[in-house]
Scaffold this active site. Sequence first.
Site, PDB file in Angstrom:
ATOM      1  N   TYR A 168       0.831  -1.268  -0.021  1.00 20.64           N
ATOM      2  CA  TYR A 168      -0.044   0.153  -0.071  1.00 20.64           C
ATOM      3  C   TYR A 168       0.760   1.251   0.267  1.00 20.64           C
ATOM      4  O   TYR A 168       1.707   1.523   1.050  1.00 20.64           O
ATOM      5  CB  TYR A 168      -0.826  -0.015   1.437  1.00 20.64           C
ATOM      6  CG  TYR A 168      -1.907   1.224   1.359  1.00 20.64           C
ATOM      7  CD1 TYR A 168      -2.542   1.696   0.144  1.00 20.64           C
ATOM      8  CD2 TYR A 168      -1.834   2.019   2.305  1.00 20.64           C
ATOM      9  CE1 TYR A 168      -3.201   2.623   0.412  1.00 20.64           C
ATOM     10  CE2 TYR A 168      -2.534   3.073   2.557  1.00 20.64           C
ATOM     11  CZ  TYR A 168      -3.242   3.635   1.459  1.00 20.64           C
ATOM     12  OH  TYR A 168      -4.069   4.748   1.536  1.00 20.64           O
ATOM     13  N   HIS A 187      -4.552   5.255  -2.863  1.00 14.07           N
ATOM     14  CA  HIS A 187      -5.823   6.323  -2.776  1.00 14.07           C
ATOM     15  C   HIS A 187      -5.202   7.664  -3.316  1.00 14.07           C
ATOM     16  O   HIS A 187      -4.128   8.048  -3.041  1.00 14.07           O
ATOM     17  CB  HIS A 187      -6.413   6.485  -1.227  1.00 14.07           C
ATOM     18  CG  HIS A 187      -7.152   5.204  -1.038  1.00 14.07           C
ATOM     19  ND1 HIS A 187      -6.215   4.342  -0.247  1.00 14.07           N
ATOM     20  CD2 HIS A 187      -8.275   4.606  -0.920  1.00 14.07           C
ATOM     21  CE1 HIS A 187      -7.146   3.202   0.176  1.00 14.07           C
ATOM     22  NE2 HIS A 187      -8.244   3.556  -0.378  1.00 14.07           N
TER      23      HIS A 187
END
Length: 193
Positions: free
Chosen positions: A83, A145
């Site tokens: 991530y 994101h």
Amino acid sequence: MSTPAAPSSASRVSFAPLTSKNLGTVRKLNSVLFPIKYSERFYNDILQPEVEDFCQLVYYNDVPVGNICCRLETNDDGQTKLYLMTMGILAVSWDRILICQRRQQTLRLNPQPYRSRHLGSQSLELVLKAAAAHTKPKISRIYLHVQVSNDAAKKFYERHGFKEVGIHQDYYKKIEPRDAWILEREIGDEAVN
């Protein structure tokens, strides 16, 4: 501020793993680069040995100008993803930022002198290569994101092989808009080259 290590192929760009000695530099960069304040847990997590290859300071001419920070996540079926929590490069020099802060002026960011020098691309490629080479555990994907108002960032990641896989509604709690695109890319042997 700490001394850079591991020079990249471009003679002026180098990377250094994050340590307790350069964590203050990371904090300062994050305060300028991002509209939110990161928790102590975030800073503790980016110093963990298992993410050393994925959390790096970016130097340009021996000046810290950005950073990239990732964490490993393993899901219930044993697949490990990376991530990408943060990646940012200063748009202007430290001197200009400090002068504007002292004068309490609004800083209008222009693309000089660090943007458009491919520092973000080099940082991302460094992490992609490290992820492809990582074997224990093997990393299958990298995801991140991006705030839905940040079209430039979305296009940047798409140029690097990321694809939109969804929208996370209300991802951001303290900034508007709150929604974020979820972008993802497979990690394969091609990233090692």
